[in-house]
Enzyme design. Sequence first.
Site, PDB file in Angstrom:
ATOM      1  CE  LYS A 109      -6.296   2.808  -3.417  1.00 52.08           C
ATOM      2  NZ  LYS A 109      -7.120   2.127  -2.480  1.00 52.08           N
TER       3      LYS A 109
ATOM      4  CG  ASP B  33      -7.897   7.206  -2.822  1.00 56.24           C
ATOM      5  OD1 ASP B  33      -7.644   8.329  -3.098  1.00 56.24           O
ATOM      6  OD2 ASP B  33      -8.136   6.706  -1.582  1.00 56.24           O
TER       7      ASP B  33
END
Length: 215
Positions: free
Chosen positions: A121, A139
Amino acid sequence: MTKQEKAHAIHRILEDLYPTVPIPLDHTDPYTLLVAVLLSAQCTDVRVNQVTPQLWALAQRPEEMMAQSEEDIRAIIRPCGLSPRKSKAIKELSRILTEDYGGEVPQDWAALEALPGVGHKTAAVVMSQAFGVPAFPVDTHIHRLAYRWGLSSGKNVASTERDLKRLFPEESWNKLHLQIIFFGREYCPARGHRMRDCPICGTYGRKALLKAERE
């Protein structure tokens, strides 16, 4: 309505609400963005932006940061949480960037994900926001909204990322993930949310969730 049609309708709403979106984390270059994203793990962007000016005053380049002690870095970033782990990662990734990459952040997925404290991420945020490479950072907030809107099964962030990439055009990814984040903060929070009053959930929310809310 198909899932693809739903995605298209949701995209239109987000474009109307957020025709332009700023990058939430203050930074001046790929390195400061990388460190800021690392600090944002389990911490708010607002808190990170409060802390980083003091950190940049200490060191703003990898070669400067690697020369600092973990203790000095930790003392500054403590308000962001997980400071022992984050300070160690910041110092070590700064050393690697200095020694292996000439002090520059590599524009390379594998190299980024191999850095201490940098997962997929974080790498996706840097690739998209620093280098303009199409990516869809997912997220926990985007993961939650994608499930709430019936765009993904919600099993994990990796599967959510794959689902969203299939549903939205690649050229929209870098802006769209920020639009979803801003929408979640303003209209679709994790707690205290009334789906029927939400500009997206009220029309396109997962039917089972809407039904449960009515009951």
